[in-house]
Design a protein around this motif. Structure first.
Motif, short mmCIF file in Angstrom:
data_model
loop_
_atom_site.label_atom_id
_atom_site.label_comp_id
_atom_site.label_asym_id
_atom_site.label_seq_id
_atom_site.Cartn_x
_atom_site.Cartn_y
_atom_site.Cartn_z
N ARG A 384 0.84 -1.21 0.00
CA ARG A 384 0.00 0.00 0.00
C ARG A 384 0.87 1.25 0.00
N ASN A 385 0.42 2.26 -0.75
CA ASN A 385 1.07 3.56 -0.64
C ASN A 385 0.48 4.31 0.55
N MET A 386 0.92 5.54 0.75
CA MET A 386 0.51 6.29 1.94
C MET A 386 -0.99 6.54 1.95
N ASN A 387 -1.58 6.86 0.80
CA ASN A 387 -3.02 7.12 0.76
C ASN A 387 -3.81 5.89 1.18
N ALA A 388 -3.45 4.72 0.61
CA ALA A 388 -4.17 3.50 0.94
C ALA A 388 -3.98 3.12 2.41
N THR A 389 -2.79 3.37 2.93
CA THR A 389 -2.51 3.06 4.34
C THR A 389 -3.35 3.93 5.26
N LYS A 390 -3.40 5.20 4.96
CA LYS A 390 -4.20 6.10 5.80
C LYS A 390 -5.68 5.72 5.73
N ALA A 391 -6.18 5.44 4.53
CA ALA A 391 -7.59 5.06 4.39
C ALA A 391 -7.89 3.81 5.19
N LEU A 392 -6.98 2.85 5.16
CA LEU A 392 -7.19 1.60 5.89
C LEU A 392 -7.20 1.84 7.40
N LEU A 393 -6.29 2.67 7.89
CA LEU A 393 -6.24 2.95 9.32
C LEU A 393 -7.49 3.68 9.79
N LEU A 394 -8.01 4.59 8.96
CA LEU A 394 -9.26 5.27 9.31
C LEU A 394 -10.40 4.26 9.42
N GLY A 395 -10.44 3.32 8.46
CA GLY A 395 -11.49 2.30 8.50
C GLY A 395 -11.37 1.41 9.72
N LEU A 396 -10.14 0.99 10.07
CA LEU A 396 -9.93 0.18 11.27
C LEU A 396 -10.43 0.90 12.52
N SER A 397 -10.09 2.17 12.62
CA SER A 397 -10.51 2.93 13.79
C SER A 397 -12.02 3.04 13.87
N MET A 398 -12.67 3.26 12.74
CA MET A 398 -14.14 3.33 12.72
C MET A 398 -14.76 2.03 13.21
N GLU A 399 -14.11 0.91 12.92
CA GLU A 399 -14.63 -0.40 13.30
C GLU A 399 -14.21 -0.81 14.71
N GLY A 400 -13.52 0.08 15.42
CA GLY A 400 -13.14 -0.22 16.80
C GLY A 400 -11.88 -1.04 16.94
N VAL A 401 -11.09 -1.15 15.87
CA VAL A 401 -9.81 -1.86 15.94
C VAL A 401 -8.72 -0.83 16.19
N HIS A 402 -8.07 -0.92 17.35
CA HIS A 402 -7.12 0.11 17.76
C HIS A 402 -5.75 -0.45 18.10
N ASN A 403 -5.41 -1.59 17.52
CA ASN A 403 -4.07 -2.16 17.66
C ASN A 403 -3.60 -2.61 16.28
N VAL A 404 -2.36 -2.30 15.93
CA VAL A 404 -1.80 -2.78 14.67
C VAL A 404 -0.36 -3.22 14.88
N LEU A 405 0.02 -4.28 14.18
CA LEU A 405 1.41 -4.73 14.15
C LEU A 405 1.99 -4.32 12.81
N LEU A 406 3.00 -3.47 12.83
CA LEU A 406 3.59 -2.94 11.60
C LEU A 406 4.84 -3.73 11.24
N VAL A 407 4.85 -4.28 10.06
CA VAL A 407 6.00 -5.09 9.60
C VAL A 407 6.33 -4.70 8.16
N THR A 408 7.56 -4.96 7.78
CA THR A 408 7.98 -4.65 6.42
C THR A 408 7.19 -5.49 5.43
N GLY A 409 7.05 -6.77 5.71
CA GLY A 409 6.32 -7.67 4.81
C GLY A 409 7.27 -8.55 4.02
N ASP A 410 6.89 -9.82 3.87
CA ASP A 410 7.71 -10.73 3.08
C ASP A 410 7.75 -10.26 1.63
N PRO A 411 8.87 -10.49 0.94
CA PRO A 411 8.96 -10.09 -0.47
C PRO A 411 8.02 -10.90 -1.36
N ILE A 412 7.65 -10.30 -2.47
CA ILE A 412 6.85 -11.00 -3.48
C ILE A 412 7.69 -12.17 -4.02
#
Length: 587
Positions: A384-412
């Protein structure tokens, strides 16, 4: 006239517009790099400089915006040639107009062999050798290297003038997820920086509204917006903001406190000409107004995972891989079984090993809504780019999810890379800082940020240093890789003594000798000691699971004093095995 004397007279200094987009708008030039044109088409670059000067600007920038990227990539000879040619052209154009020439330093890429400070210093020395002493570091998304560069520049040339300009969106955030206001304040406090401001990304209206929210530093404020926002016509990106509108907005920007103005992407000589004419008229006196404070709305929410951690209770979180299809029934049944066994939260991988699976954040919302359990979704930097990341975090917060684990992510996976592209706008530290900024500026309830900690890293000192950097960026807890060796236990003890955040110690129940060998040889970040591997030789499935329960229970007891909870990883959806382990470690 010395530039500082100019500012003392109180008149705004008008810069030129956008060299890059204006050059690209000329016939046959859209695919050509404008900085390279200093060498291949010098007369065209000279003509553009003169067009802006004829329009009425009093300062121009050298056509060197991309040289920072050249230097970061080790293309020193090309960079030096462009700087030499660009300086000659800009000085030649400005001479008959008595205009100031500013060396244009574009953003220096991070994570290269040269630091941003070194990139800025190298090209600045070339400019100084050519007689240019005014500098603008522009379109920056963070302040990496600026303090060091400013100190160096004033040592080399005490009379040098340094302007620093950040690129912010209408929400006040840069592409690196930094708050523009914080960057503005930090940079204005650097003694050797002479002017600070903003350019690019935003149109004039949004930058006008944004600077009204700032408490100005007293140093000259620079504001150089785009000519509105781009649109795509055919295969060309164009800006349709009209010069008269732009000029009117620039007058308002000067009234709001800017003493340096000009244009960025999409601004043509006509934009600058109309701005120059508008600024010649007497400006109505504006009463200095206090910054428009926009209070952030907050709300009280329950976050049972964090509340237990803060209360000093040992928590149990269990990782489940999301489904590979659209059937969530089995997944939710597994979550419910883990909850009933005593797990406090379920953490969900985000497309593990780079393969598409059900979205971890959507599953987290489903768990929260349907089962009332606290989820901890993984959020990778990969997809995700920054826009998609922000949109996702806003949606999580709306749904009452307030914990996230941030990782680089396995390569494709290699075989997919021709068709599936990684994004990587962030690394995990930058992503944490971005979420922290959203906590301060946007989210009504703070998102608790967790990071990964690899206890099996070959150089754990480097891993621990990165973890401390993550804490500086807002990480409040860590989930570790499994403890399956004495070295991992020692590293856990060191992490416990060093880090401020909560630590959930990793426990992975090895389920066979083959599984142990696979983990050691094919999974990054895993290390199963030889003694444990040997214990599984000749064991059938039932005996191996019994052994996994015994070993996992023993490890839980060993790591208990150095952790705030346990992070259990489920192998092959063996939820019944995890239930046994949970019940054992709760005794």
């Amino acid at each position: 006239m010395d530039i500082r004397t100019y500012f003392a007279q109180g008149a705004p200094l008008l810069f030129d517009g956008a060299m890059g987009t204006y050059f690209a708008s000329q016939p046959g030039r859209a695919e050509e790099r404008c900085e390279r044109a200093c060498l291949t088409r010098p007369e065209e670059i000279l003509h553009i400089h003169r067009a802006y000067l004829e329009a009425g600007c009093r300062a121009i920038k050298t056509n060197t915006f991309s040289v920072s990227a050249d230097l970061a990539d080790g293309m020193d000879e090309t960079a030096r040639d462009i700087v030499d040619a660009a300086c000659r052209l800009a000085l030649q154009a400005a001479a008959s107009y008595g205009a100031y020439v500013f060396a244009d330093l574009g953003p220096a890429p991070l994570d290269r062999s040269r630091t941003p400070a070194e990139v800025y210093q190298t090209q600045a020395q070339w400019f100084l050798d050519l007689g240019v002493t005014h500098f603008v570091a522009e379109t920056l998304s963070d302040d990496e290297g600026i303090r060091e560069f400013a100190h160096w520049l004033k040592k080399q040339c005490p009379e040098a003038f340094l302007m620093v300009s950040f690129a912010v969106g209408h929400d006040g955030l840069t592409r690196a997820g930094r708050l523009g206001g914080d960057l503005y304040r930090r940079t204005a406090q650097i003694t050797e920086v002479d002017a600070v401001g903003f350019n690019c990304v935003s149109g004039p209206h949004h930058l006008l509204e944004y600077i009204k929210t700032l408490e100005l530093s007293g140093k000259p404020l620079a504001v150089m917006p785009n000519a509105g926002y781009p649109t795509v016509l055919g295969r060309r990106t164009v800006f349709q903001g009209q010069p008269d509108y732009f000029a009117g907005q620039m007058v308002q920007i000067v009234r709001a406190g800017a003493s340096i103005v000009g244009g960025c992407c999409g601004t043509t000589p006509e934009h600058i000409a109309q701005t120059a004419q508008a600024l010649e008229k007497p400006l109505p006196k504006a009463c200095p107004a206090a910054p428009e404070k926009r209070p952030k709305l907050t709300m009280d929410v329950s976050n049972s995972l964090w509340e237990k951690l803060e209360a000093g209770k040992h928590v149990i979180t269990v990782e489940l891989d999301p489904p590979a299809d659209d059937n969530s029934e089995g997944f939710l049944e597994d979550v419910q079984a883990l909850r009933d066994a005593g797990a406090d939260t379920v953490t969900i991988a985000d497309c593990p090993i780079g393969r598409p699976r059900a979205d971890s954040s959507l599953l987290a919302c489903k768990i929260k809504r349907e089962l009332g359990m606290e989820p901890l979704p993984h959020l990778t930097c990969r997809d995700r780019n920054m826009n998609a990341t922000k949109a996702l975090l806003l949606g999580l917060s709306m749904e009452g999810v307030h914990n996230v684990l941030l990782v680089t992510g396995d390569p494709i996976p290699t075989e997919d890379r021709d068709e599936v592209k990684s994004v990587f706008n962030f690394n995990s530290r930058k992503l944490a800082r971005f979420v922290s900024v959203l906590n301060e500026s946007t989210l009504r309830a703070s998102m608790r940020i967790y990071g990964a900690l690899n206890l099996n890293a070959r150089n754990f000192e480097v891993e621990l240093r990165r973890a401390q950097e993550k804490e500086e960026c807002g990480v409040t807890g860590f989930l570790t890789q499994p403890v399956l060796s004495a070295e991992a236990l020692d590293n856990l003890k060191l992490a416990h003594a060093t880090l401020q955040g909560k630590i959930l110690g990793g426990i992975f129940p090895v389920v066979s000798h083959r599984n142990a060998c696979f983990l050691n040889n094919e999974i990054a970040g895993m290390r199963v000691c030889d003694e444990i591997v040997a214990l599984y030789e000749g064991k059938d499935r039932d005996a191996a699971e019994d052994l996994a329960v015994t070993i996992s229970t023993r490890i839980a007891k060993e790591i208990f004093p150095y952790t705030d909870g346990f992070y259990l990883m489920t192998p092959f959806r063996r939820v019944a095995l995890m239930e046994r382990i949970i019940k054992n470690i709760q005794r």
